[in-house]
Motif scaffolding. Structure first.
Motif, PDB file in Angstrom:
ATOM      1  N   LYS A 191       8.700   7.683  -0.754  1.00 26.24           N
ATOM      2  CA  LYS A 191       7.667   8.824  -0.674  1.00 26.24           C
ATOM      3  C   LYS A 191       7.771   9.616   0.356  1.00 26.24           C
ATOM      4  O   LYS A 191       7.603  11.083   0.417  1.00 26.24           O
ATOM      5  CB  LYS A 191       6.107   8.348  -1.050  1.00 26.24           C
ATOM      6  CG  LYS A 191       5.620   7.278   0.170  1.00 26.24           C
ATOM      7  CD  LYS A 191       4.429   6.562  -0.302  1.00 26.24           C
ATOM      8  CE  LYS A 191       3.783   5.731   0.723  1.00 26.24           C
ATOM      9  NZ  LYS A 191       4.863   4.621   1.176  1.00 26.24           N
ATOM     10  N   SER A 192       7.700   9.340   1.647  1.00 27.70           N
ATOM     11  CA  SER A 192       7.713  10.300   2.852  1.00 27.70           C
ATOM     12  C   SER A 192       8.990  10.857   2.860  1.00 27.70           C
ATOM     13  O   SER A 192       9.332  12.138   3.318  1.00 27.70           O
ATOM     14  CB  SER A 192       7.543   9.422   4.074  1.00 27.70           C
ATOM     15  OG  SER A 192       5.975   8.942   4.383  1.00 27.70           O
ATOM     16  N   THR A 193      10.158  10.255   2.736  1.00 25.12           N
ATOM     17  CA  THR A 193      11.591  10.943   2.591  1.00 25.12           C
ATOM     18  C   THR A 193      11.515  12.047   1.480  1.00 25.12           C
ATOM     19  O   THR A 193      11.891  13.176   1.825  1.00 25.12           O
ATOM     20  CB  THR A 193      12.493   9.961   2.192  1.00 25.12           C
ATOM     21  OG1 THR A 193      12.470   8.690   3.023  1.00 25.12           O
ATOM     22  CG2 THR A 193      13.952  10.599   2.001  1.00 25.12           C
ATOM     23  N   LEU A 194      10.947  12.089   0.518  1.00 26.24           N
ATOM     24  CA  LEU A 194      10.747  12.966  -0.311  1.00 26.24           C
ATOM     25  C   LEU A 194       9.937  14.186  -0.027  1.00 26.24           C
ATOM     26  O   LEU A 194      10.574  15.102  -0.152  1.00 26.24           O
ATOM     27  CB  LEU A 194       9.986  12.336  -1.943  1.00 26.24           C
ATOM     28  CG  LEU A 194      10.286  13.288  -3.223  1.00 26.24           C
ATOM     29  CD1 LEU A 194      11.699  13.605  -3.483  1.00 26.24           C
ATOM     30  CD2 LEU A 194       9.399  12.435  -4.390  1.00 26.24           C
ATOM     31  N   LEU A 195       8.910  13.873   0.533  1.00 25.23           N
ATOM     32  CA  LEU A 195       8.020  14.782   1.423  1.00 25.23           C
ATOM     33  C   LEU A 195       8.996  15.682   2.213  1.00 25.23           C
ATOM     34  O   LEU A 195       8.811  16.848   2.274  1.00 25.23           O
ATOM     35  CB  LEU A 195       7.021  14.397   1.738  1.00 25.23           C
ATOM     36  CG  LEU A 195       5.734  15.424   2.252  1.00 25.23           C
ATOM     37  CD1 LEU A 195       4.951  15.631   0.978  1.00 25.23           C
ATOM     38  CD2 LEU A 195       4.758  14.607   3.264  1.00 25.23           C
TER      39      LEU A 195
END
Length: 420
Positions: A43-47
């Motif tokens: 999720k943080s990588t996507l952001l």
């Protein structure tokens, strides 16, 4: 403001590991979307790919309809609120909020800077703190300063990376409400990353649930809760978690269809039973609030469920609610499925116990045998081999998300009217 579109986004590292794997999400202009999942789900990588801090291996990222894969962060006009606030300790609150405008040399006059900072400070109740330094602020006030800096940028979208994880539980609740109200009043496209499913359920127009870099389901909080797509979504969303009780669908002695479980037979309505009849074994997903003490269920409702007896190992009283716990012997045929689910959810293990909601005034205690009623119309049956929700009603789920979008649209219209 702008829409954000992710088309088959992939992020692979040098070792070939796909941290994000073929994720597609359409985020509407003004929508508040939450990315949620356990640690390491991507999720943080996507952001960070959206904001431009991570390269995209393949797929297309569009902001306002323009492909921005190769644009640096400063050209995407996105405002990011980090977990650690990223405030400058030597600058006052005023200058911290004004910093993005100072960077755009010559774009804003001193009067415009003052006006925008004071407006943001007024919205965030920071007016009295503008001359203070970050070290002299509480955690919640620092978080508001970081949000103020995002507001003055007039950004296309706000991106939040676990912004409340450093706050205590009470302050997190207050800040959740403030972020929600602020987003509605500004009507700015927002993407918010969290591992806390309570934040996800209370904040988002829609919630995207990720597992190991793969999007499992994106829907309104209510659709995720009532019509989960699979075992992982069902187990991750909700607190206390959904119970997963092993059972076999078969014909009962009275001619009715029953779910034979370690706690005895539970009669099933035909539409639920039909979904699991061909399976050797299923996992029955039953939320704690689907249970009641049988003695408290009105006669007119009793026929909508099934009654069984169970001995409670212990009871937890929480003031306004109470939970009872029922231990049972697990079926070895589903042991691997539950162990894998626990690992996916970042849990040590899924205990073989049923959690049932009881009335706060109930005097049932651990060691007592209780007559429990379960609303069988709301039971979901899952295939332990694939995790698929065999009873999911996709049409009903889509309607829940449509109604939620309608409700939030009305909320935003009211907020805009009050702002005027």
């Amino acid at each position: 403001m702008a829409s954000i579109t992710l088309q088959n986004i992939v992020k692979e590292y040098d070792d070939g590991f796909p941290a994000v794997n073929d994720v597609s999400i359409d985020i509407e202009d003004g929508e508040f979307v939450i990315l949620v999942g356990p640690s390491g789900c991507g999720k943080s990588t996507l952001l960070r790919m959206i904001v431009g801090l991570e390269d995209i291996t393949s797929g297309d990222l569009l902001i306002g309809g323009d492909r921005v894969n190769d644009k640096p962060p400063r050209e995407r006009n996105l405002a990011m609120v980090f977990q650690n606030y990223a405030l400058y300790p030597h600058l006052s609150v005023f200058e911290n909020i004004a910093f993005p405008m100072r960077l755009a040399k010559g774009k804003f006059t001193q009067e415009q800077v003052k006006e925008k900072v004071e407006r943001a400070a007024g919205m965030l109740e920071l007016t009295e703190h503008l001359q203070r330094k970050p070290a002299n602020l509480s955690g919640g006030q620092r978080q508001r300063v970081a949000m103020g800096r995002a507001i003055v940028r007039d950004a296309n979208a706000f991106l939040f990376d676990e912004p409340l994880s450093n706050l205590d539980a009470k302050l997190r609740g207050q800040m959740r409400a403030e972020i929600s109200q602020l987003q509605r009043s500004l009507n700015t496209t927002s993407v918010y990353v969290t591992h806390d499913q309570t934040e996800a359920m209370t904040l988002g127009d829609r919630v995207a649930v990720l597992k190991k870099g793969v999007l499992q389901q994106i829907a309104s909080p209510r659709e995720l809760y009532e019509q989960p797509a699979n075992l992982f979504v069902a187990g991750f969303i909700g607190s206390p978690s959904m119970n997963f009780l092993p059972g076999t669908v078969s014909e009962g002695s009275t001619g009715s269809t029953v779910l034979s479980t370690p706690l005895g037979d539970i009669e099933l309505p035909e539409q639920v039973a039909a979904a699991g009849r061909e399976k050797e074994i299923v996992l029955a997903g039953i939320r704690p609030e689907f249970f009641e003490e049988a003695s408290q269920v009105e006669e007119s409702r009793r026929g909508r469920g099934s009654v069984f007896s169970a001995e409670l190992s212990h009871v937890e009283w929480l003031g306004n609610e109470q939970y009872g716990y029922v231990r049972y012997q697990n079926d070895p045929r589903v042991a691997d499925a539950l162990a894998n689910l626990a690992a996916d959810m970042d849990a040590d293990e899924l205990r073989t116990q049923l959690v049932v909601a009881l009335d706060a005034m109930s005097r049932i205690r651990g060691g007592d045998t209780a007559e429990l009623w379960v609303d069988t119309r709301r039971i979901h049956l899952f295939d332990p081999a694939t995790g698929e929700n065999l009873t999911r009603d996709a049409e009903a789920g889509a309607e829940l998300t449509r109604l939620a979008a309608e409700d939030r649209r009305r909320d935003r219209e009211r907020a805009a009217a009050h702002a005027d």
